[in-house]
Design a protein around this motif. Structure first.
Motif, short mmCIF file in Angstrom:
data_model
loop_
_atom_site.label_atom_id
_atom_site.label_comp_id
_atom_site.label_asym_id
_atom_site.label_seq_id
_atom_site.Cartn_x
_atom_site.Cartn_y
_atom_site.Cartn_z
N LEU A 170 41.53 20.02 14.74
CA LEU A 170 40.85 21.31 14.87
C LEU A 170 41.09 21.90 16.25
O LEU A 170 41.33 23.09 16.39
CB LEU A 170 39.36 21.11 14.61
CG LEU A 170 38.51 22.33 14.35
CD1 LEU A 170 39.02 23.11 13.14
CD2 LEU A 170 37.07 21.91 14.12
N LEU A 171 41.02 21.05 17.26
CA LEU A 171 41.30 21.50 18.62
C LEU A 171 41.65 20.30 19.47
O LEU A 171 41.37 19.16 19.12
CB LEU A 171 40.12 22.28 19.19
CG LEU A 171 38.76 21.59 19.31
CD1 LEU A 171 38.61 20.87 20.64
CD2 LEU A 171 37.66 22.65 19.19
N THR A 172 42.29 20.60 20.59
CA THR A 172 42.62 19.56 21.56
C THR A 172 41.84 19.88 22.83
O THR A 172 41.82 21.03 23.27
CB THR A 172 44.13 19.52 21.85
OG1 THR A 172 44.81 19.33 20.61
CG2 THR A 172 44.47 18.37 22.77
N TRP A 173 41.20 18.86 23.37
CA TRP A 173 40.34 19.01 24.53
C TRP A 173 41.01 18.27 25.69
O TRP A 173 41.22 17.06 25.62
CB TRP A 173 38.98 18.41 24.19
CG TRP A 173 37.90 18.48 25.23
CD1 TRP A 173 37.98 19.00 26.48
CD2 TRP A 173 36.57 17.99 25.08
NE1 TRP A 173 36.77 18.87 27.12
CE2 TRP A 173 35.89 18.26 26.28
CE3 TRP A 173 35.88 17.36 24.06
CZ2 TRP A 173 34.56 17.91 26.49
CZ3 TRP A 173 34.56 17.02 24.26
CH2 TRP A 173 33.90 17.29 25.45
N GLN A 174 41.35 19.01 26.73
CA GLN A 174 41.98 18.44 27.92
C GLN A 174 40.87 18.03 28.88
O GLN A 174 40.11 18.86 29.33
CB GLN A 174 42.88 19.50 28.57
CG GLN A 174 43.93 18.94 29.47
CD GLN A 174 45.04 18.24 28.72
OE1 GLN A 174 45.50 18.71 27.70
NE2 GLN A 174 45.46 17.10 29.22
N ARG A 175 40.75 16.72 29.14
CA ARG A 175 39.68 16.23 30.02
C ARG A 175 40.24 15.67 31.30
O ARG A 175 41.22 15.04 31.30
CB ARG A 175 38.85 15.16 29.32
CG ARG A 175 37.97 15.75 28.26
CD ARG A 175 37.02 14.74 27.65
NE ARG A 175 36.43 13.82 28.59
CZ ARG A 175 35.24 13.96 29.17
NH1 ARG A 175 34.51 14.99 28.93
NH2 ARG A 175 34.77 13.06 30.00
N MET A 209 43.18 13.21 30.49
CA MET A 209 43.09 12.65 29.15
C MET A 209 43.00 13.78 28.13
O MET A 209 42.34 14.79 28.36
CB MET A 209 41.82 11.79 29.07
CG MET A 209 41.69 11.07 27.76
SD MET A 209 40.03 10.40 27.58
CE MET A 209 39.61 11.12 26.02
N THR A 210 43.67 13.61 27.03
CA THR A 210 43.65 14.61 25.96
C THR A 210 42.94 14.01 24.76
O THR A 210 43.22 12.89 24.36
CB THR A 210 45.09 15.01 25.58
OG1 THR A 210 45.72 15.53 26.75
CG2 THR A 210 45.09 16.07 24.51
N LEU A 211 42.02 14.78 24.20
CA LEU A 211 41.25 14.33 23.05
C LEU A 211 41.49 15.29 21.89
O LEU A 211 41.28 16.50 22.04
CB LEU A 211 39.76 14.30 23.39
CG LEU A 211 38.81 13.91 22.26
CD1 LEU A 211 39.01 12.46 21.84
CD2 LEU A 211 37.37 14.13 22.70
N THR A 212 41.93 14.78 20.76
CA THR A 212 42.08 15.61 19.57
C THR A 212 40.79 15.52 18.76
O THR A 212 40.33 14.43 18.45
CB THR A 212 43.28 15.14 18.72
OG1 THR A 212 44.46 15.28 19.52
CG2 THR A 212 43.42 15.99 17.47
N VAL A 228 42.48 23.36 24.47
CA VAL A 228 43.84 23.84 24.26
C VAL A 228 44.23 23.55 22.82
O VAL A 228 43.61 22.72 22.15
CB VAL A 228 44.83 23.16 25.26
CG1 VAL A 228 44.51 23.58 26.67
CG2 VAL A 228 44.80 21.65 25.14
N ASP A 229 45.24 24.21 22.34
CA ASP A 229 45.69 24.01 20.95
C ASP A 229 44.54 24.13 19.96
O ASP A 229 44.33 23.26 19.13
CB ASP A 229 46.37 22.62 20.78
CG ASP A 229 47.68 22.53 21.53
OD1 ASP A 229 48.30 23.59 21.74
OD2 ASP A 229 48.08 21.42 21.89
#
Length: 151
Positions: A146-151, A1-4, A132-133
């Motif tokens: 601000l950032l992307t969090w790969q979960r 899952m990706t969280l912005t 990431v990002d």
């Protein structure tokens, strides 16, 4: 899952290492990034959709449905202000949308009081590699990625 994760305030993105508090600068709380806020009164907004699980006048944590939690800290040593200069727009347990105002404050007043108004934004329970990002240093508006969090 990706969280912005969105920026809670408008200002200049800086590395966490520039936060004048070793607990944040050395990522002891978790990895993240910081925003040097514009010196104007305004609202800090929720960085993600979720539930306000921790709420203090100077800091808050929003947890997403998936369990990812993001800490926003408004300034350094601002806990010592005992809520003075902060206005809560939500209550603990409230469901919020990304970009929704959470706390009103004035970074210029924090700075005039001799404290840094810098805002660490921390991905709690994350690894540095999972971010990431991450936004490059430079200008950002409240509500922008601000950032992307790969979960």
């Amino acid at each position: 899952m990706t969280l912005t994760v969105l920026s809670p305030v408008s200002g200049e993105v800086v590395p966490l290492s520039e936060v004048p508090d070793p607990v944040f600068a050395q990522a002891m709380v978790g990895p993240g990034i910081a925003v040097q806020p514009e010196r104007t009164a305004g609202d800090a907004v929720s960085p993600v959709d979720g539930t306000v699980v921790t709420l203090h006048p100077h800091a808050f944590v929003v947890a997403t449905e998936s369990g990812a939690a993001v800490l926003v800290h408004l300034g350094i040593d601002t806990v010592k202000l005992k809520g003075e200069g902060f206005t809560l727009h939500v209550v603990k347990g409230e469901t919020v949308r990304a970009g929704q105002p959470v706390i009103g404050w004035n970074p210029a007043e924090i700075e005039q009081g001799g404290r840094s108004p810098i805002c660490p934004v921390i991905a709690l329970d994350a690894s540095a590699e999972s971010l990431v990002d991450v936004h490059e240093p430079g200008p950002v508006k409240a509500g922008e990625a601000l950032l992307t969090w790969q979960r």
